[in-house]
Design a protein around this motif. Structure first.
Motif, PDB file in Angstrom:
ATOM      1  N   ASN A   3       0.833  -1.212   0.000  1.00  0.00           N
ATOM      2  CA  ASN A   3       0.000   0.000   0.000  1.00  0.00           C
ATOM      3  C   ASN A   3       0.861   1.253   0.000  1.00  0.00           C
ATOM      4  N   TYR A   4       1.936   1.225   0.759  1.00  0.00           N
ATOM      5  CA  TYR A   4       2.859   2.359   0.805  1.00  0.00           C
ATOM      6  C   TYR A   4       3.460   2.604  -0.583  1.00  0.00           C
ATOM      7  N   MET A   5       3.900   1.523  -1.233  1.00  0.00           N
ATOM      8  CA  MET A   5       4.491   1.649  -2.569  1.00  0.00           C
ATOM      9  C   MET A   5       3.457   2.187  -3.563  1.00  0.00           C
ATOM     10  N   SER A   6       2.229   1.713  -3.487  1.00  0.00           N
ATOM     11  CA  SER A   6       1.172   2.193  -4.382  1.00  0.00           C
ATOM     12  C   SER A   6       0.952   3.696  -4.208  1.00  0.00           C
ATOM     13  N   GLY A   7       1.015   4.156  -2.969  1.00  0.00           N
ATOM     14  CA  GLY A   7       0.879   5.588  -2.702  1.00  0.00           C
ATOM     15  C   GLY A   7       2.001   6.390  -3.331  1.00  0.00           C
ATOM     16  N   LEU A   8       3.211   5.850  -3.311  1.00  0.00           N
ATOM     17  CA  LEU A   8       4.351   6.540  -3.929  1.00  0.00           C
ATOM     18  C   LEU A   8       4.188   6.621  -5.442  1.00  0.00           C
ATOM     19  N   VAL A   9       3.637   5.547  -6.034  1.00  0.00           N
ATOM     20  CA  VAL A   9       3.399   5.548  -7.475  1.00  0.00           C
ATOM     21  C   VAL A   9       2.332   6.582  -7.816  1.00  0.00           C
ATOM     22  N   GLN A  10       1.261   6.603  -7.058  1.00  0.00           N
ATOM     23  CA  GLN A  10       0.184   7.572  -7.309  1.00  0.00           C
ATOM     24  C   GLN A  10       0.666   9.005  -7.151  1.00  0.00           C
ATOM     25  N   ALA A  11       1.579   9.234  -6.230  1.00  0.00           N
ATOM     26  CA  ALA A  11       2.106  10.577  -6.006  1.00  0.00           C
ATOM     27  C   ALA A  11       3.152  10.973  -7.047  1.00  0.00           C
ATOM     28  N   GLY A  12       3.602  10.000  -7.859  1.00  0.00           N
ATOM     29  CA  GLY A  12       4.623  10.279  -8.860  1.00  0.00           C
ATOM     30  C   GLY A  12       6.035  10.245  -8.308  1.00  0.00           C
ATOM     31  N   SER A  13       6.191   9.786  -7.080  1.00  0.00           N
ATOM     32  CA  SER A  13       7.523   9.719  -6.471  1.00  0.00           C
ATOM     33  C   SER A  13       8.375   8.621  -7.095  1.00  0.00           C
ATOM     34  N   ILE A  14       7.728   7.537  -7.522  1.00  0.00           N
ATOM     35  CA  ILE A  14       8.401   6.446  -8.219  1.00  0.00           C
ATOM     36  C   ILE A  14       7.508   5.996  -9.373  1.00  0.00           C
ATOM     37  N   VAL A  15       8.100   5.312 -10.335  1.00  0.00           N
ATOM     38  CA  VAL A  15       7.331   4.787 -11.465  1.00  0.00           C
ATOM     39  C   VAL A  15       6.664   3.481 -11.065  1.00  0.00           C
ATOM     40  N   SER A  16       7.403   2.660 -10.327  1.00  0.00           N
ATOM     41  CA  SER A  16       6.897   1.360  -9.894  1.00  0.00           C
ATOM     42  C   SER A  16       7.681   0.931  -8.663  1.00  0.00           C
ATOM     43  N   GLY A  17       7.039   0.121  -7.836  1.00  0.00           N
ATOM     44  CA  GLY A  17       7.729  -0.390  -6.664  1.00  0.00           C
ATOM     45  C   GLY A  17       7.013  -1.596  -6.091  1.00  0.00           C
ATOM     46  N   LYS A  18       7.795  -2.526  -5.582  1.00  0.00           N
ATOM     47  CA  LYS A  18       7.193  -3.689  -4.933  1.00  0.00           C
ATOM     48  C   LYS A  18       8.082  -4.177  -3.806  1.00  0.00           C
ATOM     49  N   VAL A  19       7.439  -4.827  -2.866  1.00  0.00           N
ATOM     50  CA  VAL A  19       8.135  -5.438  -1.745  1.00  0.00           C
ATOM     51  C   VAL A  19       7.839  -6.928  -1.818  1.00  0.00           C
ATOM     52  N   THR A  20       8.878  -7.744  -1.687  1.00  0.00           N
ATOM     53  CA  THR A  20       8.709  -9.193  -1.794  1.00  0.00           C
ATOM     54  C   THR A  20       9.259  -9.901  -0.567  1.00  0.00           C
ATOM     55  N   TYR A  21       8.738 -11.085  -0.344  1.00  0.00           N
ATOM     56  CA  TYR A  21       9.243 -11.987   0.685  1.00  0.00           C
ATOM     57  C   TYR A  21       9.562 -13.302  -0.005  1.00  0.00           C
TER      58      TYR A  21
END
Length: 142
Positions: A77-95
């Motif tokens: 959810n945090y990464m999605s917010g960064l994408v929506q804000a234009g801070s990053i193009v894409s981001g994901k967290v994996t385990y």
């Protein structure tokens, strides 16, 4: 500008008040990696610290699939917010199990992977300029 010329040879300029001026770190021009942009490096640092801080609420809970899923959901959810804000193009967290061997889990340690595609700042604008006489005869004949 003079600052651009200095930056092109790897000199970092500092404005009054100890404010860095320019887009690239002093590693440029020897390193042309995307992490040489200050904005990219700062964004990565903020994301790393924010993910670590967001994980603090999970400290003390038993390690199980539900915990890992809840953490991935929160971090996603945090990464999605960064994408929506234009801070990053894409981001994901994996385990992955490979990053979390039984010996680490037995010590209560979880490791997550962060992958981002950063937003790259514009460093230079180029213009291709052409002069032609094609069509001149048609214009004059009209």
């Amino acid at each position: 500008t003079d600052i651009s010329q200095l930056e092109a040879v790897g000199v970092v300029a500092i404005r009054p008040g100890n404010i860095f001026w320019g887009l690239k770190s002093a590693a440029f021009p020897d390193s042309t990696a995307v992490t040489g942009f200050y904005a990219v490096r700062r964004t990565a640092d903020v994301i790393s610290v924010s993910i670590i801080d967001a994980g603090l609420e999970f400290i003390g809970r038993p390690i199980n699939k539900a915990l890992i899923d809840a953490m991935l959901q929160k971090f996603g959810n945090y990464m999605s917010g960064l994408v929506q804000a234009g801070s990053i193009v894409s981001g994901k967290v994996t385990y992955t199990e490979a990053d979390n061997p039984p010996a680490s889990l037995a010590l209560g340690q979880l490791t997550f992977g962060i992958t981002i595609i950063p937003s790259i700042p514009t460093k230079q604008v180029n213009v291709n300029f052409n002069i032609t006489v094609e069509g001149l005869a048609a214009i004059l004949a009209a």
